[in-house]
Design a protein around this motif. Structure first.
Motif, mmCIF file in Angstrom:
data_model
loop_
_atom_site.group_PDB
_atom_site.id
_atom_site.type_symbol
_atom_site.label_atom_id
_atom_site.label_comp_id
_atom_site.label_asym_id
_atom_site.label_seq_id
_atom_site.Cartn_x
_atom_site.Cartn_y
_atom_site.Cartn_z
ATOM 1 N N ASP A 215 0.819 -1.226 0.000
ATOM 2 C CA ASP A 215 0.000 0.000 0.000
ATOM 3 C C ASP A 215 0.844 1.263 0.000
ATOM 4 O O ASP A 215 0.297 2.375 -0.031
ATOM 5 C CB ASP A 215 -0.880 0.058 1.268
ATOM 6 C CG ASP A 215 -1.772 -1.158 1.411
ATOM 7 O OD1 ASP A 215 -2.070 -1.773 0.386
ATOM 8 O OD2 ASP A 215 -2.140 -1.491 2.562
ATOM 9 N N ARG B 147 -0.541 5.212 -0.571
ATOM 10 C CA ARG B 147 -0.764 6.050 0.607
ATOM 11 C C ARG B 147 0.159 7.280 0.594
ATOM 12 O O ARG B 147 -0.218 8.342 1.038
ATOM 13 C CB ARG B 147 -0.572 5.223 1.890
ATOM 14 C CG ARG B 147 -1.687 4.194 2.057
ATOM 15 C CD ARG B 147 -1.538 3.367 3.313
ATOM 16 N NE ARG B 147 -1.686 4.162 4.539
ATOM 17 C CZ ARG B 147 -1.623 3.652 5.761
ATOM 18 N NH1 ARG B 147 -1.415 2.347 5.929
ATOM 19 N NH2 ARG B 147 -1.770 4.429 6.810
ATOM 20 N N GLU C 175 -0.562 10.907 2.794
ATOM 21 C CA GLU C 175 -0.762 10.473 4.195
ATOM 22 C C GLU C 175 0.474 10.705 5.057
ATOM 23 O O GLU C 175 0.370 10.775 6.267
ATOM 24 C CB GLU C 175 -1.128 8.983 4.233
ATOM 25 C CG GLU C 175 -2.570 8.716 3.899
ATOM 26 C CD GLU C 175 -2.966 7.294 4.212
ATOM 27 O OE1 GLU C 175 -2.556 6.757 5.255
ATOM 28 O OE2 GLU C 175 -3.657 6.698 3.375
#
Lengths: 304, 180
Positions: free
Chosen positions: A75, A79, A84
């Motif tokens: 991921d 992300r 993030e």
């Protein structure tokens, strides 16, 4: 009563107060959090435990409220692209992917083990195995590390391709272990005879030998990859340049004696993170990783 | 105090014994044979210790050397990891690690390891000794210095490179006959 004797009492009180305050737990700076995405090795919980002291150290040094975010390897890019986290801690393959796709800036490379900021991948068999060369792996059972592991998968895949073996077609059976501690599992897989060969990161062989989990004589190394950079800190292109520079300096200044206080316990920053230190490699030092990724058709150069 | 003839006799005997002991202490010297034997004894002791050390290193570190000589460099490094647990801090482990890392082309790592070895045991630079490794230390330091100097110039805050550069200069100084 002289002036000096009248001042002695308050001075002593002030000294004692300062001494007590100096011993107190330094709280992390307030303010909006700046997130650091740490690539998970075994589990999110372990990642947070490992890097909590390092994150606290960076907060104290830079006066910024850093927050650790454990991120699954698969991921990571998505992300990061979603904003993030501004700082990254990844393996060298993820670093070159993020550099290629998202202009990630190189900060510092982690040092661990015999090769310092570099490491390698090896293909191992049991010492008593009749297999003496990579060519003899045709039709045999082989276990690999996770797909995004530079020295647990890509390096060995590359070694096999270079030896004229297509891992997808020529091996009798190949697999990746489930769950955490994948690298240890594959070493034990060969040791216990479930597989004929394993794609073992050299660093894991080193660590397991040092910890007495395996003996150096248990295995034979059929082949070893070239030595490539290890885990790497990076920063988003959009991050404040002054903060990025301070972050880099703080990493390079870490020594094995550096400690921080967490939950009333004084902990060594590097020791907790299983790191020996950080080194300032250059981006071109990662070119061997790029070449490997190209040869093995791995991201960011994957062609379908 | 001296009540009778026996008391006087006892005191006289005591004085005689004390006088004789004093005379012995003043006149006694080590025998000629013993004097001549002390220096060779120490020499023999040193020789025995040196031979025992070489035998010890051969016995325990021989498998590492054998793997290294067969070109199985990574296996040799793993064997060293194992030996580090048994003999932590033994300079010979650092010496062999430096040798292997040098063969692998990791000059900076080799220099750091060789500096640990030489700090632990100066015999590695004794040209006439059985542990002599001057040639290895010389080439590692000579190759390491320009490499590390360039790295430090390019990145002055690279503490690691600066520390290894100091190690390389230390080796050079020891090779030239300098002390610690």
């Amino acid at each position: 009563m002289t002036l000096s004797s009248r001042l002695a009492g308050p001075a002593l009180c002030a000294f004692l107060l300062l001494t007590v305050l100096a011993g107190c737990d330094r709280r992390p700076p307030a303010g909006p959090p700046v997130r650091i995405g740490y690539m998970n090795c075994n589990s999110a919980e372990e990642t947070l435990q490992r890097f909590a002291p390092l994150t606290r150290y960076l907060s104290e040094q830079l006066g910024v409220n850093f927050e650790a975010v454990p991120v699954d390897t698969q991921d990571f890019e998505q992300r990061f692209a979603a904003g993030e986290f501004a700082f990254t801690h990844t393996n060298s393959l993820l670093y070159i992917i993020l550099r290629h796709d998202r202009d990630l800036q190189l900060l510092a490379t982690e040092k661990r083990g015999q090769f310092g900021p570099r490491t390698a991948g090896a293909i191992v068999v049991r010492r008593d195995s009749p297999i003496r060369s990579l060519q003899e792996l045709k039709g045999k059972r082989m276990i690999f590390g996770p797909q995004m592991a530079p020295t647990g998968y890509m390096a060995q895949y590359d070694l096999l391709l270079k030896a004229g073996i297509d891992p997808e077609r020529d091996l009798g059976f190949s697999t990746i272990p489930q769950g955490s501690f994948k690298h240890e599992k594959l070493v034990y897989g060969v040791y216990l005879g479930a597989f004929d060969a394993a794609a073992a990161p050299v660093l894991d062989l080193e660590t397991m030998t040092r910890e007495g989990k395996i003996a150096a004589d248990d295995f034979r190394i059929l082949a070893q990859s070239e030595i490539i950079p290890y885990c790497t800190f990076g920063a988003a292109k959009s991050a404040d340049p002054a903060l990025v520079e301070k972050f880099r300096k703080a990493l390079l200044e870490l020594t094995p004696e550096t400690t921080v206080e967490i939950d009333g316990e004084r902990r060594k920053v590097l020791g907790a993170a299983w790191v020996d230190g950080f080194e300032a490699l250059r981006d071109q030092d990662y070119d061997p990783v790029r070449a490997m990724a190209k040869r093995t058709n791995m991201p960011p150069y994957q062609v379908y | 105090m001296l009540r009778d003839r026996f008391d006087r006799f006892a005191v006289l005997a005591l004085l005689l014994v004390v006088g004789a002991l004093g005379a012995l202490l003043v006149t006694a010297r080590p025998s000629a044979g013993r004097q001549a034997g002390s220096a060779p004894d120490r020499q023999v002791e040193r020789e025995l210790l040196a031979q025992a050390r070489v035998a010890f290193l051969d016995r325990h570190y021989g498998p590492v050397t054998a793997l290294r000589d067969r070109g199985e460099l990574q296996s040799a490094l793993l064997k060293l990891e194992e030996l580090d647990r048994r003999f932590p801090g033994e300079p010979h482990g650092a010496l062999l690690r430096g040798d292997i890392l040098y063969r692998m082309g990791l000059i900076d790592r080799a220099v750091a390891s060789l500096a640990v070895a030489v700090r632990g045991n100066g015999d590695y630079l004794d040209a006439s000794g059985p542990l002599n490794q001057r040639e290895l230390v010389t080439v590692a330091a000579e190759q390491g210095i320009p490499l590390l100097r360039d790295r430090v110039r390019a990145q002055p805050d690279d503490r690691q490179a600066a520390a290894v550069l100091r190690d390389a200069y230390y080796l050079k100084s020891r090779l030239a006959g300098g002390c610690e």
